[in-house]
Design a protein around this motif. Structure first.
Motif, short mmCIF file in Angstrom:
data_model
loop_
_atom_site.label_atom_id
_atom_site.label_comp_id
_atom_site.label_asym_id
_atom_site.label_seq_id
_atom_site.Cartn_x
_atom_site.Cartn_y
_atom_site.Cartn_z
N TYR A 1 53.53 8.36 77.25
CA TYR A 1 53.33 9.03 76.10
C TYR A 1 52.97 10.58 76.15
O TYR A 1 52.44 11.24 75.34
N GLU B 1 49.01 -3.02 71.57
CA GLU B 1 49.89 -2.58 72.72
C GLU B 1 49.13 -1.68 73.49
O GLU B 1 49.42 -1.47 74.62
N LEU B 2 47.96 -0.65 73.11
CA LEU B 2 47.60 0.48 74.04
C LEU B 2 46.24 -0.06 74.93
O LEU B 2 45.98 0.33 75.76
N THR C 1 42.14 3.37 82.49
CA THR C 1 42.53 3.97 81.34
C THR C 1 43.87 4.87 81.59
O THR C 1 44.66 4.91 80.79
N ILE D 1 50.05 5.54 80.83
CA ILE D 1 50.02 6.53 79.61
C ILE D 1 50.87 7.55 79.82
O ILE D 1 51.30 8.41 78.94
N PRO E 1 56.89 6.81 70.19
CA PRO E 1 55.50 6.78 69.64
C PRO E 1 55.43 8.23 68.59
O PRO E 1 56.13 9.28 68.76
N LEU F 1 41.93 7.28 75.86
CA LEU F 1 42.33 6.77 77.22
C LEU F 1 42.93 7.97 78.03
O LEU F 1 42.56 8.06 79.31
N ASN F 2 43.58 8.87 77.62
CA ASN F 2 43.96 10.10 78.32
C ASN F 2 42.76 10.81 79.15
O ASN F 2 42.95 11.26 80.14
N THR G 1 55.34 1.55 68.19
CA THR G 1 55.01 0.79 69.30
C THR G 1 56.19 -0.37 69.33
O THR G 1 56.97 -0.83 68.34
N GLY H 1 49.00 -0.59 66.97
CA GLY H 1 48.27 -0.10 68.10
C GLY H 1 47.42 -0.47 69.03
O GLY H 1 47.47 -0.04 70.37
N TYR I 1 43.59 6.41 70.24
CA TYR I 1 43.19 5.92 71.13
C TYR I 1 44.03 6.27 72.53
O TYR I 1 43.20 6.16 73.55
N ILE I 2 45.04 6.76 72.10
CA ILE I 2 45.79 7.34 73.60
C ILE I 2 45.20 8.47 73.96
O ILE I 2 45.11 9.00 75.05
#
Length: 479
Positions: free
Chosen positions: A463, A412-413, A456, A460, A281, A395-396, A259, A409, A391-392
Motif C-alpha cells: 500500500y 481484507e485489511l 500491524t 502493508i 487501492p 495500521l501503518n 480490494t 476493506g 484503516y491502513i
C-alpha cells in the motif's frame, strides 16, 4: 496519452471519493502520467476548491468553462481567476426571481427562477427554470439551457444552446448528447489516444460507453460495495452508482476496485471477465517511514476515530460503546476527528451519556499521520467501507483496529485477533452493534498488545505510494 478523471462536481468536501481521486492524481504525478480532472457540473467556485487540494488550474477542465472560454482553455486552463460573486433579485412576495453570479473562472451566470405548486403537499416550490452563460470579459452570450424536474424528482437540463462554437450555433436536446459532443472535442484537442477514467456518473457513461472516440479507452472505478447486500438472496441489487456500468460491461476496458476481495466477488457474477477487473487501492501510505505508537498499551486506553461525521459512519455506536465501558469502571477515552452533518447529534450523544470528560470531538485534521501515534488503537463503527483508508493509515502507525466485519476493506485489511478485531453486525440493530463494539474493545484489553502492535506491519508495503503508482502505470500502458 492523456488521462481524464471524469466527475460531475466536487468541492472542498471530505468524502472518500474525493480523497481517492486526489490521491490518484498524486500517484499519476509520481509515475509521470499526464492527467486532467474533468468536471461536467457548473461549479461557481471550482478553482477555489481545487486550490485547497493543491491541484493546478492547468490540470482542471470544466465542460461549461470550455463552452464559454473557448478552445485555448482546454490546454492552459483558467489563466485569470477572479473572486466569485452572487446577487439575487427578489420580488415583492419575497421570492427569488433572478440570480447573477460571477464564477471564479470568469463566467457570468444568469439564473431565472420559476414558482410552481408541488406535486405533493399544498406548497409552492421555487426552482431554476432557465440559465444563461456569458463570458464576463467580452459580455458575449455563449450558452443557455432549461432545467426541469423529472419523474424521479431529479433536476435535469434540456434544450441546450451553444453559441459561437468556432462560428457555429449548436443545439442539444439533453445532457447526454451535450457531454458526448464535449468529450469528443476533449479527445480531439489532445490528439486522441485518451483514457477516460470515470468516477461514478451515469450521464457520462451513457454519453461515452455507446459512442467513444476512436482509439480511446474507458476505465471505471468502483468506490463502494457494488451490491446492496450479497448476503440477502432476495435483494442482490446493484448499487445504483454502478448499475449502468455493470449492465454495459462490454463497453468498458477495465474496472478498478480497491480490494482483491471485491474483485473476487465481482467474478461471481462475471466469471468470464477476470482480465477486466483490476485491484488498485484507492488510498495508500507514504513511502517514508511513518511515526509509530508505543508497543505498550496506555492507561487509560486511548481510542481514536478519524472519519466524516456522517450517519453511515455510525460514530454514535462507538461513543455509546466507550460510555458503557467507562460506566462499568474501565479506564478509557475516545477522540473523534472529522467534520460533517452529524456533529450536533454526536454532541447530543456525548452529553446524554455524561461523557464530556473522556469522549471529545476534535474537529477535522489535515495531518492524520501526526495524530495516530498519540493513541493505542483505532475504532470504526462503519459497515460501508469499500476500502477504508483510515484503516491502513492506522495500521501503518502500528495501531490495532477495532471494526465490523464489513465488505470489503475491513475484511481484507484486518486479520481478526492478529492486527485488530473484527466484530459481527446487524443492519438496523443498534443495541446489538454497540454490544459488539464493546466486545471488540474488551478483546483488545485482554490481548497481548505488544504482539498486536508488531502484527500491524505485516503486508502493508503493497500500500506504499510508489507501489500504487506503478500499478496505475502498468494498467494504463497495458491498454
Amino acid at each position: 496519452m492523456m488521462n481524464f478523471f471524469l466527475n460531475r462536481a466536487m468541492g472542498i468536501g471530505n468524502s472518500g471519493v474525493e480523497h481517492a481521486e486526489f490521491y490518484r492524481a498524486k500517484r499519476f504525478e509520481q509515475a509521470g502520467l499526464p492527467y486532467r480532472f474533468v468536471f461536467t457540473d457548473l461549479v461557481p467556485e471550482l478553482h477555489v476548491a481545487m486550490a485547497k487540494w493543491h491541484i493546478k488550474n492547468q490540470n482542471v477542465i470544466n465542460m461549461w468553462e470550455y463552452f464559454v472560454l473557448g478552445d485555448d482553455y482546454l490546454k492552459h486552463g483558467v489563466t485569470n481567476a477572479v473572486s466569485a460573486t452572487s446577487q439575487m433579485v427578489i420580488d415583492d412576495t419575497n421570492t427569488n426571481r433572478k440570480q447573477d453570479e460571477i464564477t471564479d473562472s470568469g463566467i457570468h451566470i444568469v439564473r431565472h427562477f420559476v414558482k410552481y405548486p408541488a406535486t405533493k403537499g399544498d406548497i409552492l416550490i421555487v426552482s431554476t427554470a432557465r440559465v444563461e452563460l456569458y463570458n464576463q470579459v467580452t459580455g458575449e452570450r455563449r450558452a443557455t439551457f432549461e432545467t426541469i424536474e423529472d419523474d424521479h424528482e431529479n433536476h435535469v437540463i434540456l434544450n441546450i444552446h451553444l453559441f459561437n462554437q468556432n462560428g457555429r450555433h449548436l443545439f442539444f436536446r439533453n445532457e447526454v448528447m451535450l457531454q458526448r459532443y464535449f468529450l469528443t472535442q476533449l479527445d480531439a484537442a489532445f490528439e486522441g489516444d485518451s483514457t477516460f477514467i470515470i468516477d461514478r456518473d451515469e450521464i457520462t457513461e451513457a454519453a461515452l460507453l455507446n459512442h467513444r472516440p476512436e482509439g480511446a479507452h474507458i476505465v471505471e472505478v468502483i468506490h463502494a460495495d457494488h451490491l446492496s447486500d450479497r448476503d440477502d438472496p432476495t435483494h442482490p441489487l446493484w448499487n445504483n452508482y454502478y448499475e449502468y456500468m455493470l449492465t454495459h460491461l462490454e463497453a468498458v476496458d477495465r474496472v478498478v476496485v480497491a480490494t482483491e476481495l471485491q474483485r473476487q466477488d465481482l467474478l461471481i457474477d462475471f466469471p468470464e471477465d477476470a482480465d477486466k477487473f483490476v485491484t488498485i487501492p484507492v488510498g495508500g501510505i507514504r513511502d517514508q517511514q511513518a511515526l509509530h505508537t508505543s508497543d505498550k498499551r496506555g492507561v487509560p486506553l486511548k481510542l481514536v476515530s478519524i472519519s466524516r461525521l456522517a450517519d453511515e459512519k455510525h460514530i454514535d455506536f462507538a461513543i455509546k460503546a466507550v460510555t458503557q465501558l467507562h460506566d462499568a469502571g474501565e479506564a478509557i477515552t475516545l477522540d473523534v476527528y472529522g467534520q460533517g452533518g452529524e456533529q450536533q447529534h454526536l454532541e447530543d450523544v456525548i452529553h446524554a451519556g455524561h461523557a464530556e470528560a473522556y469522549v471529545q470531538l476534535k474537529g477535522q485534521t489535515h495531518t492524520p499521520a501526526t495524530i495516530y501515534p498519540k493513541y493505542d488503537a483505532f475504532i470504526s463503527a462503519s459497515y460501508s467501507e469499500g476500502f477504508g483508508l483510515t484503516y491502513i493509515e492506522a495500521l501503518n502507525a502500528m495501531l490495532p483496529v477495532i471494526t465490523f466485519k464489513a465488505r470489503f476493506g475491513a475484511l481484507e485489511l484486518i486479520r481478526d485477533g492478529e492486527n485488530g478485531f473484527l466484530q459481527d453486525f446487524k443492519r438496523g440493530d443498534e443495541t446489538y452493534n454497540v454490544a459488539q463494539l464493546v466486545s471488540g474493545i474488551k478483546r483488545l484489553l485482554a490481548a497481548d498488545y505488544t504482539t498486536l502492535h508488531k502484527n500491524t506491519q505485516a503486508g502493508i508495503d503493497k500500500y506504499r505510494d510508489a507501489n500504487i503508482a506503478k500499478e496505475w502505470e502498468a494498467l494504463l500502458h497495458a491498454l
